[in-house]
Motif scaffolding. Structure first.
Motif, short mmCIF file in Angstrom:
data_model
loop_
_atom_site.label_atom_id
_atom_site.label_comp_id
_atom_site.label_asym_id
_atom_site.label_seq_id
_atom_site.Cartn_x
_atom_site.Cartn_y
_atom_site.Cartn_z
N TYR A 193 0.84 -1.19 0.00
CA TYR A 193 0.00 0.00 0.00
C TYR A 193 0.88 1.24 0.00
CZ TYR A 193 -3.77 -3.18 1.04
OH TYR A 193 -4.66 -4.19 0.97
N PRO A 194 0.44 2.26 -0.71
CA PRO A 194 1.24 3.48 -0.74
C PRO A 194 1.31 4.12 0.64
CG PRO A 194 -0.85 3.81 -1.87
CD PRO A 194 -0.77 2.36 -1.49
N THR A 195 2.44 4.74 0.92
CA THR A 195 2.59 5.41 2.21
C THR A 195 2.12 6.86 2.14
OG1 THR A 195 4.86 5.95 1.64
CG2 THR A 195 4.50 3.94 2.91
N ALA A 196 2.08 7.41 0.96
CA ALA A 196 1.64 8.80 0.80
C ALA A 196 0.21 8.81 0.24
CB ALA A 196 2.57 9.53 -0.17
N PRO A 197 -0.55 9.86 0.54
CA PRO A 197 -1.90 9.93 -0.01
C PRO A 197 -1.85 10.08 -1.53
CG PRO A 197 -1.34 11.98 1.07
CD PRO A 197 -0.22 11.02 1.35
N PRO A 198 -2.92 9.65 -2.22
CA PRO A 198 -2.95 9.83 -3.67
C PRO A 198 -2.87 11.31 -4.01
CG PRO A 198 -4.80 8.50 -2.91
CD PRO A 198 -4.10 9.02 -1.70
N ARG A 199 -2.38 11.57 -5.21
CA ARG A 199 -2.29 12.96 -5.66
C ARG A 199 -3.23 13.15 -6.84
NH1 ARG A 199 1.53 15.87 -3.45
NH2 ARG A 199 1.76 17.33 -5.15
N SER A 200 -3.81 14.31 -6.91
CA SER A 200 -4.71 14.66 -7.99
C SER A 200 -4.02 15.67 -8.89
CB SER A 200 -5.99 15.25 -7.42
OG SER A 200 -6.80 15.74 -8.45
N SER A 201 -4.33 15.61 -10.17
CA SER A 201 -3.74 16.56 -11.11
C SER A 201 -4.81 17.16 -12.02
CB SER A 201 -2.67 15.88 -11.96
OG SER A 201 -1.64 15.38 -11.18
N PRO A 202 -5.79 17.86 -11.44
CA PRO A 202 -6.80 18.48 -12.30
C PRO A 202 -6.21 19.68 -13.04
CG PRO A 202 -7.16 19.12 -10.02
CD PRO A 202 -6.03 18.13 -10.03
N PRO A 203 -6.70 19.95 -14.24
CA PRO A 203 -6.21 21.14 -14.96
C PRO A 203 -6.70 22.41 -14.29
CG PRO A 203 -7.94 20.05 -16.21
CD PRO A 203 -7.65 19.19 -15.01
N LEU A 204 -5.89 23.44 -14.39
CA LEU A 204 -6.31 24.75 -13.91
C LEU A 204 -7.44 25.26 -14.78
CD1 LEU A 204 -2.83 26.36 -13.15
CD2 LEU A 204 -4.45 25.36 -11.53
#
Length: 101
Positions: A21-32
């Motif tokens: 399991y990842p140790t860091a939270p998921p990251r989101s990359s929505p466009p500006l």
């Protein structure tokens, strides 16, 4: 009177696959808003799954939010590294034809 216990042959169980399991939270990359770049930010797991669900719905069933109550399930198979979208669409159809000859 004691009932003798049945003896079963011992069969080894297959080992369950282990997932890291990842140790860091998921990251989101929505466009500006102006489309000039992507915004990178941490995203809580629940919000990441929700965003994934909406992205998959939009990519596969454009206009899914319209109609008579669509429903479904997003299945995340972590050990199999697979995602399945089960989607049921409800709609009211009406066909009308008129011909003057």
């Amino acid at each position: 009177m004691a009932i003798p216990a049945r003896s079963r042959p011992s069969t080894p169980r297959p080992a369950k696959p282990r997932c890291r399991y990842p140790t860091a939270p998921p990251r989101s990359s929505p466009p500006l808003w102006d489309g000039s770049a992507l915004e990178r930010r941490p995203l809580p797991l629940g919000e990441a799954v929700e965003a994934l669900t909406y992205d998959l719905l939009t990519a596969t069933h454009d206009g899914w939010e319209d109609g008579d109550g669509a429903f479904g399930v997003l299945v995340l198979d972590v050990s199999g590294r697979a995602v399945r979208l089960e989607y049921n669409e409800r709609y009211t159809a009406s066909d009308y034809y008129e011909h003057d000859f």
